[in-house]
Write a protein that holds these residues in place. Structure first.
Motif, PDB file in Angstrom:
ATOM      1  N   LEU A  66     -44.392  -9.569-112.208  1.00  0.00           N
ATOM      2  CA  LEU A  66     -44.887 -10.209-110.987  1.00  0.00           C
ATOM      3  C   LEU A  66     -44.234  -9.600-109.749  1.00  0.00           C
ATOM      4  CD1 LEU A  66     -44.804 -13.964-112.137  1.00  0.00           C
ATOM      5  CD2 LEU A  66     -46.798 -12.476-111.974  1.00  0.00           C
ATOM      6  N   VAL A  67     -42.922  -9.376-109.847  1.00  0.00           N
ATOM      7  CA  VAL A  67     -42.191  -8.800-108.720  1.00  0.00           C
ATOM      8  C   VAL A  67     -42.669  -7.374-108.439  1.00  0.00           C
ATOM      9  CG1 VAL A  67     -39.917  -7.949-108.002  1.00  0.00           C
ATOM     10  CG2 VAL A  67     -40.157 -10.247-108.962  1.00  0.00           C
ATOM     11  N   LEU A  68     -42.907  -6.596-109.482  1.00  0.00           N
ATOM     12  CA  LEU A  68     -43.347  -5.210-109.296  1.00  0.00           C
ATOM     13  C   LEU A  68     -44.688  -5.129-108.586  1.00  0.00           C
ATOM     14  CD1 LEU A  68     -42.323  -3.506-112.670  1.00  0.00           C
ATOM     15  CD2 LEU A  68     -41.369  -3.104-110.401  1.00  0.00           C
ATOM     16  N   VAL A  69     -45.620  -6.007-108.952  1.00  0.00           N
ATOM     17  CA  VAL A  69     -46.921  -6.007-108.292  1.00  0.00           C
ATOM     18  C   VAL A  69     -46.759  -6.299-106.803  1.00  0.00           C
ATOM     19  CG1 VAL A  69     -49.137  -7.196-108.102  1.00  0.00           C
ATOM     20  CG2 VAL A  69     -48.238  -6.587-110.343  1.00  0.00           C
ATOM     21  N   GLY A  70     -45.995  -7.348-106.494  1.00  0.00           N
ATOM     22  CA  GLY A  70     -45.778  -7.691-105.093  1.00  0.00           C
ATOM     23  C   GLY A  70     -45.043  -6.606-104.336  1.00  0.00           C
ATOM     24  N   MET A  71     -44.039  -5.999-104.968  1.00  0.00           N
ATOM     25  CA  MET A  71     -43.254  -4.952-104.327  1.00  0.00           C
ATOM     26  C   MET A  71     -44.107  -3.720-104.036  1.00  0.00           C
ATOM     27  SD  MET A  71     -39.753  -3.121-105.712  1.00  0.00           S
ATOM     28  CE  MET A  71     -40.578  -2.066-106.913  1.00  0.00           C
ATOM     29  N   ASN A  72     -44.879  -3.291-105.012  1.00  0.00           N
ATOM     30  CA  ASN A  72     -45.694  -2.095-104.828  1.00  0.00           C
ATOM     31  C   ASN A  72     -46.791  -2.310-103.792  1.00  0.00           C
ATOM     32  OD1 ASN A  72     -44.229  -0.659-106.747  1.00  0.00           O
ATOM     33  ND2 ASN A  72     -45.532  -1.333-108.431  1.00  0.00           N
ATOM     34  N   PHE A  73     -47.430  -3.480-103.854  1.00  0.00           N
ATOM     35  CA  PHE A  73     -48.492  -3.755-102.878  1.00  0.00           C
ATOM     36  C   PHE A  73     -47.928  -3.841-101.466  1.00  0.00           C
ATOM     37  CE2 PHE A  73     -51.064  -6.914-100.491  1.00  0.00           C
ATOM     38  CZ  PHE A  73     -52.203  -6.136-100.355  1.00  0.00           C
ATOM     39  N   SER A  74     -46.776  -4.498-101.311  1.00  0.00           N
ATOM     40  CA  SER A  74     -46.153  -4.599 -99.992  1.00  0.00           C
ATOM     41  C   SER A  74     -45.757  -3.231 -99.475  1.00  0.00           C
ATOM     42  CB  SER A  74     -44.915  -5.507-100.063  1.00  0.00           C
ATOM     43  OG  SER A  74     -45.271  -6.817-100.437  1.00  0.00           O
ATOM     44  N   LEU A  75     -45.180  -2.402-100.359  1.00  0.00           N
ATOM     45  CA  LEU A  75     -44.764  -1.067 -99.929  1.00  0.00           C
ATOM     46  C   LEU A  75     -45.964  -0.223 -99.516  1.00  0.00           C
ATOM     47  CD1 LEU A  75     -42.753   1.196 -99.532  1.00  0.00           C
ATOM     48  CD2 LEU A  75     -42.996   1.760-101.945  1.00  0.00           C
ATOM     49  N   TYR A  76     -47.019  -0.202-100.335  1.00  0.00           N
ATOM     50  CA  TYR A  76     -48.187   0.606 -99.996  1.00  0.00           C
ATOM     51  C   TYR A  76     -48.849   0.112 -98.715  1.00  0.00           C
ATOM     52  CZ  TYR A  76     -48.041   3.184-104.396  1.00  0.00           C
ATOM     53  OH  TYR A  76     -47.670   4.004-105.430  1.00  0.00           O
ATOM     54  N   VAL A  88     -40.491   3.170 -96.734  1.00  0.00           N
ATOM     55  CA  VAL A  88     -39.480   3.129 -97.798  1.00  0.00           C
ATOM     56  C   VAL A  88     -38.102   2.797 -97.229  1.00  0.00           C
ATOM     57  CG1 VAL A  88     -38.252   4.544 -99.493  1.00  0.00           C
ATOM     58  CG2 VAL A  88     -40.733   4.659 -99.340  1.00  0.00           C
ATOM     59  N   THR A  89     -37.809   3.259 -96.021  1.00  0.00           N
ATOM     60  CA  THR A  89     -36.510   2.949 -95.421  1.00  0.00           C
ATOM     61  C   THR A  89     -36.374   1.459 -95.143  1.00  0.00           C
ATOM     62  OG1 THR A  89     -36.442   5.137 -94.387  1.00  0.00           O
ATOM     63  CG2 THR A  89     -34.946   3.473 -93.527  1.00  0.00           C
ATOM     64  N   ILE A  90     -37.431   0.822 -94.632  1.00  0.00           N
ATOM     65  CA  ILE A  90     -37.400  -0.624 -94.425  1.00  0.00           C
ATOM     66  C   ILE A  90     -37.231  -1.329 -95.773  1.00  0.00           C
ATOM     67  CG2 ILE A  90     -38.695  -2.626 -93.622  1.00  0.00           C
ATOM     68  CD1 ILE A  90     -37.759  -0.855 -91.387  1.00  0.00           C
TER      69      ILE A  90
END
Length: 280
Positions: A66-76, A88-90
């Motif tokens: 669940l965390v990975l999905v949220g992390m990747n979507f937020s980053l992209y 990526v720095t943020i």
């Protein structure tokens, strides 16, 4: 340490490749295809005995998914709006927070050092917005990067718990969880594309999934079994640098001198924080 360096380079190279698909499927589509490829690859390798392990032992890995999905979507979402290097720095403030807050009780001197490192990181973030030129990055992009930072910190914590599972089972289960969540949306996006575009998305998505998920997350999970969490956090300083490099090479995103200085400040804050932790 070499494994962590390779992992960071792999993640950012894959992120740069994935960003080229934004015009076709957007950040969610890239996140989804990345999850599918990761799950297929890791499940084929790990072949986890899910029934025998039981729901209780698998719970951290499911939560990690669940965390990975949220992390990747937020980053992209951040990368789409402010570029790979800045996004990526943020996001990198997450590992920095782990390094600062995970050091346990501190003396007055050490507490002052933590405050100093936090101030340096904050100064770096201000420089990233490049206030001198007035060209402030998209606020929604900065907000998405902040969300990714919180989720990256959670990823580090959960990876240690999921690492208790044998081999790369934790990462495989996390990938499967992410796939279940995102696959329906990916199917709808692909159905709306021409056939040649679907092939293009799937091919580059496969590269993105292997470079950004299957390979580095497995490395991270195994490394965290042998390396202190704080030292792992320090080595994540490589991510913003790798992101800036691959953003330039693959996406032709050129950063200003002030923004590069901001990236350096955030990385330095992380290194200094963890060096202080290791000294104690």
């Amino acid at each position: 340490m070499a494994a962590v360096a390779f992992s960071a380079s792999s993640v950012q190279a894959g992120a740069a490749v994935g960003a080229t698909l934004f015009p076709l499927v957007g950040p969610f589509g890239v996140t989804a295809v990345r999850q599918v490829v990761s799950a297929i690859t890791l499940l084929a390798i790990a072949r986890p005995p899910l029934v025998r392990l039981g729901a209780r032992r698998l719970a951290p890995a499911v939560l990690l998914g669940l965390v990975l999905v949220g992390m990747n979507f937020s980053l992209y979402s951040a990368v789409e709006r402010v570029g790979l290097g800045l996004g990526v720095t943020i996001e990198f403030l997450g590992p920095l927070a782990v390094a600062l807050l995970g050091a346990g009780r501190a003396s007055r001197r050490d507490a002052a050092a933590r405050v100093g490192c936090g101030a340096l990181a904050l100064a770096g973030v201000v420089l990233i917005t490049d206030p001198l030129t007035g060209a402030t990055p998209d606020p929604l992009g900065l907000l998405a990067g902040g969300a990714a930072a919180v989720l990256w910190a959670a990823y580090i914590l959960l990876s240690q718990r999921a690492g208790a599972l044998p081999g790369v089972t934790g990462t495989a289960v996390a990938g499967l969880t992410g796939t279940v969540l995102t696959l329906p949306g990916l199917v709808l996006l692909l159905l709306a594309l021409p056939a040649d575009a679907v092939v293009h998305v799937l091919l580059l998505g496969a590269v993105t999934g292997v470079l950004s998920s299957a390979l580095p997350y497995s490395i991270d999970l195994l490394v965290l079994r042998r390396m202190p969490r704080s030292l792992f956090g320090m080595l994540q300083s490589l991510h913003p640098v790798a992101a800036a490099v691959f953003g330039l090479l693959v996406l032709h995103q050129v950063l200003g001198g002030v923004q590069v200085l901001g990236i350096a400040a955030v990385c330095a804050a992380n290194v200094l924080a963890v060096l202080a932790t290791r000294r104690r």
